[in-house]
Design a protein around this motif. Structure first.
Motif, mmCIF file in Angstrom:
data_model
loop_
_atom_site.group_PDB
_atom_site.id
_atom_site.type_symbol
_atom_site.label_atom_id
_atom_site.label_comp_id
_atom_site.label_asym_id
_atom_site.label_seq_id
_atom_site.Cartn_x
_atom_site.Cartn_y
_atom_site.Cartn_z
ATOM 1 N N GLU A 175 -5.956 -9.341 -12.358
ATOM 2 C CA GLU A 175 -4.705 -9.853 -11.781
ATOM 3 C C GLU A 175 -4.942 -10.881 -10.687
ATOM 4 O OE1 GLU A 175 -5.136 -6.285 -11.709
ATOM 5 O OE2 GLU A 175 -4.451 -6.314 -13.798
ATOM 6 N N TYR A 198 -24.250 -7.047 -4.873
ATOM 7 C CA TYR A 198 -23.930 -8.037 -3.840
ATOM 8 C C TYR A 198 -24.769 -7.763 -2.595
ATOM 9 C CZ TYR A 198 -21.609 -10.386 -0.003
ATOM 10 O OH TYR A 198 -21.373 -11.146 1.110
ATOM 11 N N GLY A 249 -1.185 -9.535 -8.875
ATOM 12 C CA GLY A 249 -2.106 -8.492 -8.407
ATOM 13 C C GLY A 249 -1.362 -7.412 -7.641
ATOM 14 N N HIS A 250 -0.497 -7.858 -6.740
ATOM 15 C CA HIS A 250 0.292 -6.903 -5.965
ATOM 16 C C HIS A 250 1.266 -6.146 -6.863
ATOM 17 C CE1 HIS A 250 -0.521 -9.542 -2.195
ATOM 18 N NE2 HIS A 250 -1.457 -8.641 -2.364
ATOM 19 N N TYR A 276 -16.165 -0.427 -9.249
ATOM 20 C CA TYR A 276 -16.925 -1.667 -9.039
ATOM 21 C C TYR A 276 -18.162 -1.403 -8.190
ATOM 22 C CZ TYR A 276 -12.754 -4.010 -10.730
ATOM 23 O OH TYR A 276 -11.706 -4.435 -11.492
ATOM 24 N N ASP A 283 -21.252 -3.497 -8.696
ATOM 25 C CA ASP A 283 -21.099 -4.894 -8.256
ATOM 26 C C ASP A 283 -21.320 -5.006 -6.755
ATOM 27 O OD1 ASP A 283 -19.979 -6.293 -10.739
ATOM 28 O OD2 ASP A 283 -18.654 -4.558 -10.540
ATOM 29 N N VAL A 284 -20.784 -4.029 -6.023
ATOM 30 C CA VAL A 284 -20.927 -4.058 -4.568
ATOM 31 C C VAL A 284 -22.388 -3.885 -4.191
ATOM 32 C CG1 VAL A 284 -20.260 -2.960 -2.391
ATOM 33 C CG2 VAL A 284 -18.576 -3.188 -4.236
ATOM 34 N N VAL A 335 -17.180 -10.418 -4.151
ATOM 35 C CA VAL A 335 -17.962 -9.531 -5.013
ATOM 36 C C VAL A 335 -17.524 -9.728 -6.453
ATOM 37 C CG1 VAL A 335 -18.524 -7.132 -5.551
ATOM 38 C CG2 VAL A 335 -18.297 -7.857 -3.162
ATOM 39 N N VAL A 360 0.967 -5.234 -10.035
ATOM 40 C CA VAL A 360 0.300 -4.144 -10.758
ATOM 41 C C VAL A 360 0.105 -2.943 -9.834
ATOM 42 C CG1 VAL A 360 -1.850 -3.455 -11.861
ATOM 43 C CG2 VAL A 360 -0.845 -5.662 -12.381
ATOM 44 N N ARG A 361 -0.342 -3.228 -8.608
ATOM 45 C CA ARG A 361 -0.587 -2.139 -7.656
ATOM 46 C C ARG A 361 0.693 -1.365 -7.386
ATOM 47 N NH1 ARG A 361 -6.278 -2.987 -5.362
ATOM 48 N NH2 ARG A 361 -6.866 -3.688 -7.419
ATOM 49 N N THR A 397 -15.727 1.987 1.158
ATOM 50 C CA THR A 397 -16.311 1.089 0.150
ATOM 51 C C THR A 397 -17.001 -0.152 0.719
ATOM 52 O OG1 THR A 397 -14.347 -0.295 -0.089
ATOM 53 C CG2 THR A 397 -14.411 1.713 -1.414
ATOM 54 N N GLU A 405 -6.369 3.200 -4.554
ATOM 55 C CA GLU A 405 -7.233 2.018 -4.494
ATOM 56 C C GLU A 405 -8.710 2.357 -4.346
ATOM 57 O OE1 GLU A 405 -6.447 -1.007 -1.613
ATOM 58 O OE2 GLU A 405 -5.476 -2.239 -3.121
ATOM 59 N N ILE A 406 -8.986 3.373 -3.552
ATOM 60 C CA ILE A 406 -10.406 3.680 -3.325
ATOM 61 C C ILE A 406 -11.066 4.115 -4.636
ATOM 62 C CG2 ILE A 406 -12.020 5.251 -2.149
ATOM 63 C CD1 ILE A 406 -10.254 5.052 0.319
ATOM 64 N N HIS A 455 -10.204 2.207 3.393
ATOM 65 C CA HIS A 455 -10.839 1.579 2.234
ATOM 66 C C HIS A 455 -12.168 0.933 2.627
ATOM 67 C CE1 HIS A 455 -11.371 -1.186 -1.196
ATOM 68 N NE2 HIS A 455 -10.658 -0.309 -1.865
ATOM 69 N N TRP A 514 -9.699 -5.385 -1.212
ATOM 70 C CA TRP A 514 -9.029 -6.222 -2.213
ATOM 71 C C TRP A 514 -8.093 -7.161 -1.474
ATOM 72 C CZ3 TRP A 514 -10.571 -6.442 -7.070
ATOM 73 C CH2 TRP A 514 -11.262 -5.340 -7.603
ATOM 74 N N LEU A 548 -12.236 -9.011 -4.610
ATOM 75 C CA LEU A 548 -12.899 -7.926 -3.891
ATOM 76 C C LEU A 548 -13.877 -8.581 -2.908
ATOM 77 C CD1 LEU A 548 -13.080 -4.810 -3.692
ATOM 78 C CD2 LEU A 548 -15.039 -4.929 -5.230
ATOM 79 N N THR A 573 -11.694 1.093 -6.691
ATOM 80 C CA THR A 573 -12.820 0.279 -6.230
ATOM 81 C C THR A 573 -14.153 0.925 -6.609
ATOM 82 O OG1 THR A 573 -11.415 -0.423 -4.403
ATOM 83 C CG2 THR A 573 -13.750 -0.962 -4.218
ATOM 84 N N GLU A 574 -14.168 2.253 -6.677
ATOM 85 C CA GLU A 574 -15.397 2.952 -7.068
ATOM 86 C C GLU A 574 -15.913 2.443 -8.415
ATOM 87 O OE1 GLU A 574 -17.403 4.804 -5.350
ATOM 88 O OE2 GLU A 574 -16.057 4.646 -3.623
ATOM 89 N N LYS A 606 0.822 -1.217 0.000
ATOM 90 C CA LYS A 606 0.000 0.000 0.000
ATOM 91 C C LYS A 606 0.852 1.261 0.000
ATOM 92 C CE LYS A 606 -3.803 -2.358 0.994
ATOM 93 N NZ LYS A 606 -4.534 -2.869 -0.117
ATOM 94 N N LEU A 661 -6.823 -10.550 -7.885
ATOM 95 C CA LEU A 661 -7.167 -10.086 -6.545
ATOM 96 C C LEU A 661 -8.684 -10.157 -6.380
ATOM 97 C CD1 LEU A 661 -4.886 -6.965 -5.925
ATOM 98 C CD2 LEU A 661 -4.609 -9.274 -5.024
#
Ligand code: SF4
Lengths: 209, 456
Positions: free
Chosen positions: B21, A191, A166-167, A184, A187-188, B16, A169-170, B156, A177-178, B152, B160, B25, A181-182, A113, B23
């Motif tokens: 990659e 869910y 995954g890590h 998605y 999707d949230v 979700v 790319v970050r 949200t 990140e926030i 986070h 992740w 959610l 995530t927005e 992070k 990861l």
């Protein structure tokens, strides 16, 4: 989050196992110190004596390791408390990369992070990195490439390491990140809508004091 | 469907989506906010002018920083003003429930979450604190996060995550009389190492676990993180359901049966695969105590520091020599408290041991209840009187001497027997020497004024 690609720097050997985040930054100083000044407090219990003077035997007090930007540490580095200040303290000291046989899981995530690269090298590879860090006394630089996933020792030895895509790319992109995530959000919400039907007791507390 | 582990059932249910990659959610059902990481997370939200996505799914309370004595020192007052007051203010501002001191619900997050029924089987629960693994005791998927992740989740209601591997520790046999779940988990850490659970979610199972109360399971999951397991898990069973029934945030009667039906499915299917697995007979476990600066540096009844191979730094810090017996070492402090062991069952046990006796002259001995609910119960049952008569201090709920950032600390160079979970360098105060043990052992040491491992 800061982006990380490649780095060249002095590597300091710190071959102790189970260095916990209380040692990397004790909670007292962490709470009293602005984030930008945490570097001075990194490794406080090892780095300073009781009277506040520097402990000469501690590696990061020795030339040229005071300028180290890479740490070669022992097993289970960063175990213990989840405090993200441990990474801020390392960053503040100038550490960009920690190489160890294993890391505390939460610390590992906190590194990602904050744009600090945790590299897992096991057994022989870790030994050679540790040795190289000790022998060269910082005269020659280590090189670390995240895109290639290779640590290059001063004598040219290449040590490949695994890294979760995954890590990776970050770290490479240093994204917020926030905001990510927005994207998605729907999707949230979908869910949650389904879960409210499936498990109403999860949501029943929402309006309770 | 192929057989699944409890961990995978919990993970998949909260998935979700998965990104390119790999990861995942993960939806977060519950979050706990402490006066440290919680305050910091909420402050950052305020600075960025960000909105909290689902305020009703969080609970905030002061624990780490809040002093446990009757009056603040100037230093304590300063910390309170920054961390405790801000948590209260920002919780109100964002509509997050907040358990203030005096509300009857305040306490250490990992004690309160369980006792209020805020933590439920099958929930995902996070907190900016590594001992969040504690909540695995009721079959919640619970893990500690850093403050960036706290933010986070606030913004949200998701995180992740990379799916961890699965491990299972199967504990056969029965615990001997006078041996407690704290001994069991210290023994496990000693055998398996402080990083056994790294990158894994660890399920504890077997007859020994089934026989434990929820509170005793909480101690196991609490110290799960000291063996490297970010996630510790115990499948919910009738013991769990009985424990939860009627608690404040547990499902109301109209939803209880549906919840139960769902919860009963929360167990590892026969034949499910783990990435690693170990079977141990726990009948041989005896009372444990740590000698070093990692919970893995532990020994048993009548034990001693290893003759060789002990780490010099640890011995030097602890003022011990290779091969030295721990028995009889003078003790200066005894701390009974922390999210590892400050629940009502722990206090009942301590009261049984110290009833009618006196703490040795040299020892500063404290009992710090884990929550206001525990405090009230202990007072109602007459336990507090027993502690006071024996010479213990009886304090307000909080983390206290476990983290030593609230003004409660062990003096430099002094030796403490502590029911907490970390014996790290400086953890209980600069140069404090910590020996971790069960509440029973800590109580016996307080009376003796020296380390005494008894199984009576
Ligand atoms: S009691 Fe100790 S281990 Fe538990 S949450 Fe508080 S500081 Fe952390």
């Amino acid at each position: 989050m800061k982006a990380f690609i490649t780095h060249k720097g002095i590597a300091a050997p710190l071959p102790l196992d189970n260095i916990d985040t209380d040692v990397i930054i004790p909670m007292g100083p962490l709470m009293m110190t602005p984030r930008g000044e945490l570097g001075k407090k990194a490794f406080m219990p090892l780095r300073y004596r009781e009277d506040g003077s520097e402990a000469p035997e501690f590696v990061l007090n020795q030339a040229p390791y005071q300028r180290a930007s890479i740490l070669v540490a022992g097993r289970n580095f960063g175990c213990g408390s989840s405090r993200e200040g441990a990474v801020h303290a390392l960053e503040g000291f100038g550490i960009r990369i920690v190489i160890a046989p294993s890391f505390g899981d939460i610390f590992f995530g906190n590194c990602i992070k904050n744009g600090v690269l945790p590299v897992i090298l096991e057994d022989a590879a870790h030994d050679s990195a540790l040795q190289a860090a000790g022998i060269t006394r910082g005269e020659a630089f280590f090189k670390v490439s995240l895109p290639d996933q290779i640590v290059t020792l001063p004598d040219g030895t290449c040590l490949p390491f695994d890294f979760d895509p995954g890590h990776k790319v970050r770290l490479l992109e240093g994204m917020d990140e926030i905001a990510l995530t927005e994207q998605y959000r729907q999707d949230v919400l979908d869910y949650q809508e389904k879960d409210r039907r499936d498990r109403p007791w999860i949501w029943a507390i929402e309006h309770m004091a | 469907m192929s057989p699944a582990t409890l961990f995978d059932k919990l993970w998949d249910r909260h998935l979700v989506t998965t990104n390119d990659e790999g990861l995942d959610l993960i939806h977060i059902d519950r979050s706990l906010l402490t006066d440290l990481s919680g305050t910091i997370g909420l402050e950052e939200m305020e600075q960025d002018d960000s909105a909290v996505a689902c305020p009703g799914l969080h609970a905030a309370m002061p624990d780490h920083v809040i002093p446990t004595g009757s009056e603040d020192t100037p230093q304590q007052a300063k910390l309170r003003a920054r961390f405790v007051v801000n948590l209260d203010r920002l919780s109100k501002q964002t509509g997050i429930r907040h358990f203030a001191r005096g509300s009857g619900r305040q306490g250490i997050v990992h004690v309160v979450g369980l006792e209020q029924g805020f933590t439920l089987p099958g929930t995902t629960l996070v907190c900016g604190d590594s001992h969040t693994s504690t909540h695995g005791a009721v079959g919640a998927l619970a893990w500690g996060i850093g403050s960036t992740e706290v933010k986070h989740v606030l913004a949200t209601q998701t995180l992740w995550m990379k799916r961890p591997k699965r491990a299972r520790v199967w504990l056969d046999g029965t615990l001997q009389r006078g041996v407690f779940s704290k001994d069991l988990i210290l023994w496990l850490i000693g055998r398996l190492g402080a990083d056994y659970g790294r990158e894994h979610a660890v399920e504890f199972t077997g007859p020994v676990i089934e026989a434990l109360s929820v509170e005793a399971r909480a101690s196991v999951c609490n110290l799960g993180v000291e063996m490297g397991a970010r996630f510790a898990l115990i499948a919910p069973d009738d013991t769990t359901f009985r424990y939860l029934a009627g608690r404040t945030y547990a499902p109301e009667p109209a939803l209880w049966e549906a919840a139960l039906e769902d919860w009963r499915r929360l167990k590892t299917d026969p034949g499910a695969q783990f990435d690693k697995e170990i079977y141990l007979d726990a009948s041989e476990v005896t009372p444990q105590i740590t000698w070093g600066i990692s919970p893995e540096q532990v020994t048993n009844l009548g034990g001693a520091v290893p003759l060789s191979g002990a780490d010099d730094g640890a011995l030097d810090y602890m003022g011990l020599a290779p091969g030295q017996s721990l028995e009889g070492l003078p003790v200066d402090y005894v701390f009974i408290g922390s999210c590892a062991n400050s629940r009502i069952e722990d206090l009942r046990l301590v009261a049984d041991i110290v009833r009618g006796k006196r703490v040795a002259e040299r020892v500063t001995a404290w009992v710090v209840p884990g929550s206001e609910a525990v405090k009230r119960a202990a007072e109602d049952e007459g336990l507090a009187k027993i502690f006071l008569a024996a010479g213990f201090q009886w304090r307000e709920p909080g983390c206290s001497m476990c983290n030593a950032v609230n003004g409660d600390l062990v003096a430099p160079g002094k030796r403490a027997v502590s029911t907490s979970n970390r014996n790290f360098v400086g953890r209980q105060g600069p140069n404090a020497r910590t020996h971790l043990a069960s509440p029973a052992t800590a109580a016996a040491c307080a009376l003796a004024g020296e380390i005494r491992l008894s199984q009576e």
